[in-house]
Design a protein around this motif. Structure first.
Motif, PDB file in Angstrom:
ATOM      1  N   ILE A  35       2.849  -4.404  -3.594  1.00 47.95           N
ATOM      2  CA  ILE A  35       3.037  -3.344  -4.637  1.00 47.95           C
ATOM      3  C   ILE A  35       1.968  -2.924  -5.481  1.00 47.95           C
ATOM      4  O   ILE A  35       1.340  -1.860  -5.627  1.00 47.95           O
ATOM      5  N   GLU A  36       1.369  -4.118  -5.689  1.00 44.99           N
ATOM      6  CA  GLU A  36       0.308  -3.825  -6.658  1.00 44.99           C
ATOM      7  C   GLU A  36      -1.144  -3.286  -6.041  1.00 44.99           C
ATOM      8  O   GLU A  36      -1.899  -2.576  -6.739  1.00 44.99           O
ATOM      9  N   LEU A  42      -7.281  -2.726  -7.200  1.00 43.97           N
ATOM     10  CA  LEU A  42      -7.819  -4.200  -7.022  1.00 43.97           C
ATOM     11  C   LEU A  42      -8.930  -4.350  -6.332  1.00 43.97           C
ATOM     12  O   LEU A  42      -9.389  -3.555  -5.648  1.00 43.97           O
ATOM     13  N   PRO A  43      -9.431  -5.538  -6.757  1.00 44.34           N
ATOM     14  CA  PRO A  43     -11.103  -5.761  -5.831  1.00 44.34           C
ATOM     15  C   PRO A  43     -10.741  -5.682  -4.314  1.00 44.34           C
ATOM     16  O   PRO A  43     -11.451  -5.245  -3.581  1.00 44.34           O
ATOM     17  N   GLU A  44      -9.662  -6.224  -3.730  1.00 40.45           N
ATOM     18  CA  GLU A  44      -9.521  -6.303  -2.347  1.00 40.45           C
ATOM     19  C   GLU A  44      -7.833  -6.607  -2.144  1.00 40.45           C
ATOM     20  O   GLU A  44      -7.229  -6.988  -3.181  1.00 40.45           O
ATOM     21  N   TYR A  45      -7.466  -6.196  -0.923  1.00 44.93           N
ATOM     22  CA  TYR A  45      -6.014  -6.502  -0.529  1.00 44.93           C
ATOM     23  C   TYR A  45      -5.961  -7.726   0.166  1.00 44.93           C
ATOM     24  O   TYR A  45      -6.520  -7.924   1.389  1.00 44.93           O
ATOM     25  N   GLN A  92       1.359  10.875  -6.233  1.00 42.72           N
ATOM     26  CA  GLN A  92      -0.041  10.621  -6.117  1.00 42.72           C
ATOM     27  C   GLN A  92      -0.484   9.037  -6.169  1.00 42.72           C
ATOM     28  O   GLN A  92       0.112   8.410  -7.227  1.00 42.72           O
ATOM     29  N   VAL A  93      -1.392   8.459  -5.265  1.00 40.17           N
ATOM     30  CA  VAL A  93      -1.665   6.913  -5.557  1.00 40.17           C
ATOM     31  C   VAL A  93      -2.868   6.879  -5.331  1.00 40.17           C
ATOM     32  O   VAL A  93      -3.897   7.837  -5.163  1.00 40.17           O
ATOM     33  N   ASN A  94      -3.565   5.844  -5.869  1.00 38.61           N
ATOM     34  CA  ASN A  94      -4.980   5.408  -6.011  1.00 38.61           C
ATOM     35  C   ASN A  94      -5.538   5.358  -4.591  1.00 38.61           C
ATOM     36  O   ASN A  94      -4.998   4.262  -3.799  1.00 38.61           O
ATOM     37  N   LEU A  95      -6.150   6.193  -4.007  1.00 37.06           N
ATOM     38  CA  LEU A  95      -6.560   6.062  -2.701  1.00 37.06           C
ATOM     39  C   LEU A  95      -7.932   5.309  -2.534  1.00 37.06           C
ATOM     40  O   LEU A  95      -8.815   5.914  -1.739  1.00 37.06           O
ATOM     41  N   ASP A  96      -8.110   4.178  -3.185  1.00 29.53           N
ATOM     42  CA  ASP A  96      -9.345   3.358  -2.952  1.00 29.53           C
ATOM     43  C   ASP A  96      -9.460   2.752  -1.714  1.00 29.53           C
ATOM     44  O   ASP A  96      -8.325   2.714  -1.036  1.00 29.53           O
ATOM     45  N   ASP A  97     -10.390   1.967  -1.476  1.00 27.98           N
ATOM     46  CA  ASP A  97     -10.539   0.960  -0.115  1.00 27.98           C
ATOM     47  C   ASP A  97      -9.246   0.191  -0.180  1.00 27.98           C
ATOM     48  O   ASP A  97      -8.822  -0.322   0.754  1.00 27.98           O
ATOM     49  N   THR A  98      -9.075  -0.326  -1.299  1.00 26.35           N
ATOM     50  CA  THR A  98      -8.020  -1.521  -1.261  1.00 26.35           C
ATOM     51  C   THR A  98      -6.453  -0.900  -0.671  1.00 26.35           C
ATOM     52  O   THR A  98      -5.827  -1.429  -0.054  1.00 26.35           O
TER      53      THR A  98
END
Length: 342
Positions: A35-36, A42-45, A92-98
Motif C-alpha cells: 500500500i505504501e 519510495l526509493p524502490e518496491y 490519482q496515484v503517484n505514478l513514479d517508477d516504484t
C-alpha cells in the motif's frame, strides 16, 4: 510447501532441518509495504516473497515444485494487479517508477536454492549408478561361483564358501573403486564428502546387495531368479530415483523399506550434501540390517544344504553297500560264504 510469516532466515532453517521440500516465507507487514508503494513515493518496491527449496533432495521433483509455486505466485500477482487498478480507477496515484513496479507485479518471488545440484547428471548418477551396481553384482556372484567350483577338489565345502566370500568382498571393493573413479573423473564440481568416504559407502552398499542377491540366487534358486526383475523395477520406482515418492501415490512409500532407497539417499548425501546426518544414520542402519539379516539366513541355508548333502550321500553309500551284499549272496561262487560273513 508451507506459507509462513517469519524472518528471512526461517525458510532456510526449516529446509536445513529436512522438514520441508520448500518453504514460502511472506515478510512481516507485507500488505502495508504494498500500500505504501502505490500511495507514497519510495526509493524502490522491495517486497519479495522468499522461497527456499532443497534441490539436492531430488532435482527433478524439486524443480517441478518450484515451477508450480512460481506459477501460483504469478497467478496471484495478476489478480492483485487487476483488482488494484480497478479499485484505484478515477483516483490519482503517484505514478513514479516504484508505483508502476508495484502495480505491474505486486506479488513476486525470490528463489533461494539450498544444496544446489550444478548439473542434472550428478542427480542422475546417484540412482543410475546404484542400478548399474546391482546388475553387475548379479553377474559378479554368478562368475565367482563358476570360477571357484574347481576348488572343491582341494578344499572342504566350508573353506570354498569362505574363499568365495573373500573373492566377492575384494571384487566389490574394486567395482566400487571403478565406479567412484569414473564419477569423480567426469564431475567438475566438488563433492560434499571426500573420495575415500564415498568409496567406503559404495563398497558397503555393494556388500549389502551381495548378501541379498546371494539369498535370492543361491539359497532359494529358481524362485529367487524369478523375483529379481520385479524386485529391481519395484526398487527403482519407489526409491525417489525418477520422481520423489512425495509426489506419487501412497503405495510408493514402500521404498523406504527397500535397500535401493537408502543406497541412493546415502550417495546423494555423500556427493551433493544434505542437511541432516540423522538421515544418513537411518540409511546406514537399514542397509546394515539387510546385510546382517541375509548373512545369517544365507549361513543357515548353507548349513542346512551341507547337512542334507551329507545325509544324502551317507544313505546312498549304505544303499550301495546293501545292494552289493545282496548281489554277492545271489552269485554262486566259492567266495559266497566269505561275502555273507563279511
Amino acid at each position: 510447501t508451507m506459507a509462513a510469516i517469519r524472518g528471512d532466515g526461517f525458510g532456510q532453517d526449516v529446509v536445513n532441518d529436512w522438514a520441508f521440500w520448500g518453504v514460502l516465507t511472506i515478510p512481516a507487514n507485507y500488505t502495508l509495504a504494498y500500500i505504501e508503494a502505490i500511495s507514497r513515493e519510495l526509493p524502490e518496491y522491495n517486497n519479495p516473497i522468499r522461497y527456499d527449496f532443497n534441490q539436492a533432495r531430488q532435482r527433478t521433483t524439486a524443480n517441478a515444485a518450484r515451477a508450480a509455486v512460481q506459477s501460483v505466485i504469478r497467478g496471484v500477482s495478476n489478480v492483485v494487479a487487476k483488482r488494484t487498478l480497478t479499485g484505484f480507477a478515477g483516483v490519482q496515484v503517484n505514478l513514479d517508477d516504484t508505483t508502476v513496479d508495484a502495480l505491474v507485479q505486486p506479488v513476486y518471488m525470490v528463489v533461494f536454492t539450498d544444496y544446489p545440484v550444478p548439473v542434472n547428471g550428478l542427480n542422475f548418477v546417484t540412482y543410475m549408478g546404484v542400478t548399474l551396481m546391482w546388475t553387475i553384482s548379479i553377474a559378479l556372484l554368478n562368475i565367482t561361483v563358476i570360477l571357484t567350483k574347481p576348488l572343491f577338489r582341494q578344499f572342504t565345502v566350508p573353506q570354498v564358501h569362505w574363499l568365495r566370500a573373500l573373492c566377492i568382498t575384494i571384487a566389490c571393493f574394486f567395482q566400487s573403486l571403478w565406479f567412484i573413479t569414473m564419477v569423480r573423473g567426469f564431475s567438475e564440481h566438488d563433492w560434499a564428502q571426500s573420495f575415500g568416504v564415498v568409496l567406503l559407502w559404495q563398497w558397503f552398499v555393494l556388500l549389502t546387495f551381495q548378501s541379498l542377491l546371494n539369498f535370492l540366487i543361491r539359497s532359494i534358486g529358481i524362485m529367487g531368479m524369478l523375483i529379481l526383475s520385479p524386485l529391481l523395477i519395484l526398487q527403482i520406482t519407489t526409491s525417489n530415483a525418477l520422481i520423489h515418492s512425495d509426489m506419487m501415490p501412497g503405495f510408493y512409500k514402500i521404498g523406504v523399506a527397500l535397500p535401493f532407497y537408502h543406497a541412493i539417499e546415502g550417495l546423494r548425501f555423500m556427493i551433493l550434501g544434505q542437511p541432516c546426518c540423522d538421515t544418513l544414520l537411518v540409511n546406514m542402519g537399514v542397509l546394515l540390517g539387510y546385510f546382517i539379516l541375509f548373512f545369517i539366513i544365507n549361513w543357515a541355508f548353507f548349513r542346512f544344504k551341507v547337512k542334507k548333502f551329507l545325509v544324502y550321500h551317507q544313505k546312498r553309500s549304505e544303499a550301495f553297500q546293501k545292494a552289493g551284499e545282496a548281489a554277492a549272496l545271489k552269485v554262486p561262487s566259492e567266495n559266497t560264504n566269505a561275502f555273507a560273513s563279511a
